[in-house]
Scaffold this active site. Structure first.
Site, PDB file in Angstrom:
ATOM      1  N   HIS A 143      -4.884   1.175  -0.733  1.00  0.00           N
ATOM      2  CA  HIS A 143      -5.691   0.445   0.250  1.00  0.00           C
ATOM      3  C   HIS A 143      -4.845   0.055   1.448  1.00  0.00           C
ATOM      4  O   HIS A 143      -5.302   0.112   2.597  1.00  0.00           O
ATOM      5  CB  HIS A 143      -6.313  -0.792  -0.399  1.00  0.00           C
ATOM      6  CG  HIS A 143      -7.440  -1.377   0.379  1.00  0.00           C
ATOM      7  ND1 HIS A 143      -7.332  -2.558   1.074  1.00  0.00           N
ATOM      8  CD2 HIS A 143      -8.700  -0.932   0.580  1.00  0.00           C
ATOM      9  CE1 HIS A 143      -8.479  -2.831   1.653  1.00  0.00           C
ATOM     10  NE2 HIS A 143      -9.332  -1.866   1.382  1.00  0.00           N
ATOM     11  N   CYS A 144      -3.605  -0.317   1.199  1.00  0.00           N
ATOM     12  CA  CYS A 144      -2.701  -0.700   2.286  1.00  0.00           C
ATOM     13  C   CYS A 144      -2.470   0.441   3.269  1.00  0.00           C
ATOM     14  O   CYS A 144      -2.170   0.204   4.444  1.00  0.00           O
ATOM     15  CB  CYS A 144      -1.344  -1.126   1.732  1.00  0.00           C
ATOM     16  SG  CYS A 144      -1.375  -2.442   0.513  1.00  0.00           S
TER      17      CYS A 144
END
Length: 371
Positions: free
Chosen positions: A361-362
Site C-alpha cells: 500500500h505504501c
C-alpha cells in the site's frame, strides 16, 4: 483529456523536453489551486483509472537496491494484471525499470528519490455532488517530518497533477497519504502520532488538523487512534494498522497473542479499544476483523513491516504481501477473500521492501475513475 491519454502522450515526448519541463519554475507548471470544499475522497474499492508507483533509487537503498527493485517490479506486474500502472522513474533508471516491470507498466521519466508513492503522490478526490471531475490533494510531503531529505519527492504530487492536467488542492497541513484511511461514506481514520506532531504541523492542535482533514477529504467523522511517535520513520501510519474493507467494517493488523509487550502491542490495544467503541459517519458501530500478523518469518530487522493490512485493492483484485509464514500467509488470503468477495487475491513477496519499513500500500496510489 483523460489522465491516461495525457500520460501516454508524455511517455513518447523526448527525454530532453521532459527534463526541460521538470526544470521550469514550479509556478509555471502547477495546475490551478482549487478550493478543498466540494470534494470527497472515495474508498479504495472505487474503480481505478490507473495506479501510480515509483522506482527506488540506488542513492536511497544502496546494497539493497536490487532486492527492493525486484519487490517493486513484482508489485507492478501484479497490479498490471488488473489495471494500468504508471511508474515514475529517474530518466537514467527508466530503461531498466521498464525492462524489470514488463510491457504492462508505463514508465514516466520524472525525478524521484524513493518508491513511497502513497506518501509522495497526490491523494485524489472527486466532486461531492456526484458530477464529473477530479482533483488531487497535495499534502506537502516533507520527508516524514524532515527525517530524510526528499528534494524530488517533495514535488512528485505537483508533477503528477501538472502532467495529468488535474487541478491541485494544496493542503493547509503537512502529512502523507498513508496516514489517512477513508470508508468513502464520510468517515476517516488517522493516527495522532503522524499528524499532531511538531515535525509536520507545529502549533496546530488536533482540532485544527481535524477541520482541515474534513474539508480536504469531504468527511464528517474523524476517528483518531494514538499511534506511536518516533519509533519508525512515518510515526506510525494508519495503513499499517487498520483499513476499511467496506463502510462499517475495519480490518486490523493483529499481533500474536504471545508477542512480547512493546510500544506496538500497546498501540494496537489502544487502537482496538477506540475502534470497538467508535461510531462512523452513519451513526453505526464498527465491526472489527482481525488479520493476524505472521510469526514464523525468520530474522528480520527492527523496521520490518510484517503487516498484511498494508495490502492494495485493485480493479477486481487485492494485492497482498507474502511473508513466508505458510500458515499465516494462507490464513491472510482466506480472510481477505471473505472481506472482498468476488475479487482475486494475489500474493507477492516484499522481503526487502518490508525491511525498509513499508509495504504494498505504501508503494501505490490509485487514480479513481470519474463518475
Amino acid at each position: 483529456m483523460s489522465r491516461r491519454r495525457t500520460l501516454q502522450t508524455a511517455l513518447v515526448t523526448a527525454v530532453g523536453a521532459a527534463l526541460a519541463a521538470c526544470a521550469r519554475p514550479a509556478g509555471e507548471r502547477a495546475a490551478p489551486v482549487a478550493s478543498a470544499r466540494g470534494w470527497r475522497m472515495p474508498d479504495e474499492t472505487h474503480p481505478h483509472e490507473l495506479t501510480y508507483m515509483a522506482w527506488p533509487t540506488r542513492r536511497n537503498w544502496g546494497a539493497d537496491t536490487s532486492g527492493v527493485r525486484n519487490d517493486i517490479a513484482g508489485i507492478a506486474r501484479a497490479v498490471a494484471r488488473f489495471e494500468p500502472v504508471v511508474l515514475l522513474a529517474d530518466e537514467r533508471d527508466a530503461k531498466a525499470a521498464a525492462k524489470a516491470c514488463g510491457s504492462g507498466v508505463e514508465v514516466l521519466p520524472v525525478p524521484v528519490d524513493d518508491l513511497w508513492m502513497r506518501d509522495t503522490g497526490p491523494s485524489f478526490v472527486l466532486p461531492s455532488d456526484g458530477s464529473k471531475g477530479i482533483a488531487g490533494v497535495d499534502l506537502n510531503f516533507n520527508g516524514w517530518g524532515n527525517k530524510q531529505p526528499h528534494t524530488h519527492d517533495a514535488h512528485v504530487a505537483r508533477e503528477i497533477l501538472a502532467d495529468g492536467e488535474i487541478r491541485r488542492i494544496k493542503a493547509p497541513i503537512v502529512g502523507e497519504g498513508g496516514s489517512i484511511e477513508v470508508d468513502g461514506q464520510g468517515t476517516l481514520m488517522a493516527t495522532e502520532s503522524s499528524w499532531v506532531n511538531d515535525n509536520r504541523n507545529p502549533g496546530k492542535s488536533r482540532d485544527d488538523i481535524e477541520r482541515a482533514l474534513k474539508d480536504l477529504f469531504g468527511v464528517t467523522t474523524v476517528i483518531w487512534v494514538k499511534g506511536v511517535k518516533g519509533q519508525d520513520i512515518t510515526d506510525y501510519h494508519i495503513d499499517a494498522l487498520a483499513r476499511f474493507s467496506e463502510p462499517g467494517v475495519v480490518v486490523m493488523s493483529t499481533p500474536d497473542a504471545e508477542a512480547p509487550r512493546d510500544v506496538w502491542t500497546d498501540a494496537y490495544d489502544q487502537a482496538r479499544g477506540v475502534l470497538d467503541r467508535a461510531v462512523d459517519a452513519r451513526g453505526e458501530r464498527l465491526e472489527v476483523v482481525e488479520l493476524p500478523e505472521p510469526v514464523d518469518i525468520g530474522r528480520r530487522g527492527a523496521d520490518f513491516l510484517a503487516s498484511y493490512v498494508n495490502y492494495y485493492v485493485v480493479n477486481g483484485g487485492v494485492v497482498l504481501p507474502r511473508f513466508g509464514d505458510a500458515r499465516a500467509d494462507r490464513d491472510a488470503v482466506a480472510i481477505v477473500r471473505e472481506l472482498y468477495p468476488g475479487r482475486q487475491v494475489v500474493q507477492v513477496p516484499v522481503d526487502t521492501l518490508g525491511e525498509g519499513g513499508g509495504g504494498i500500500h505504501c508503494a501505490t496510489q490509485q487514480l479513481p475513475e470519474e463518475r
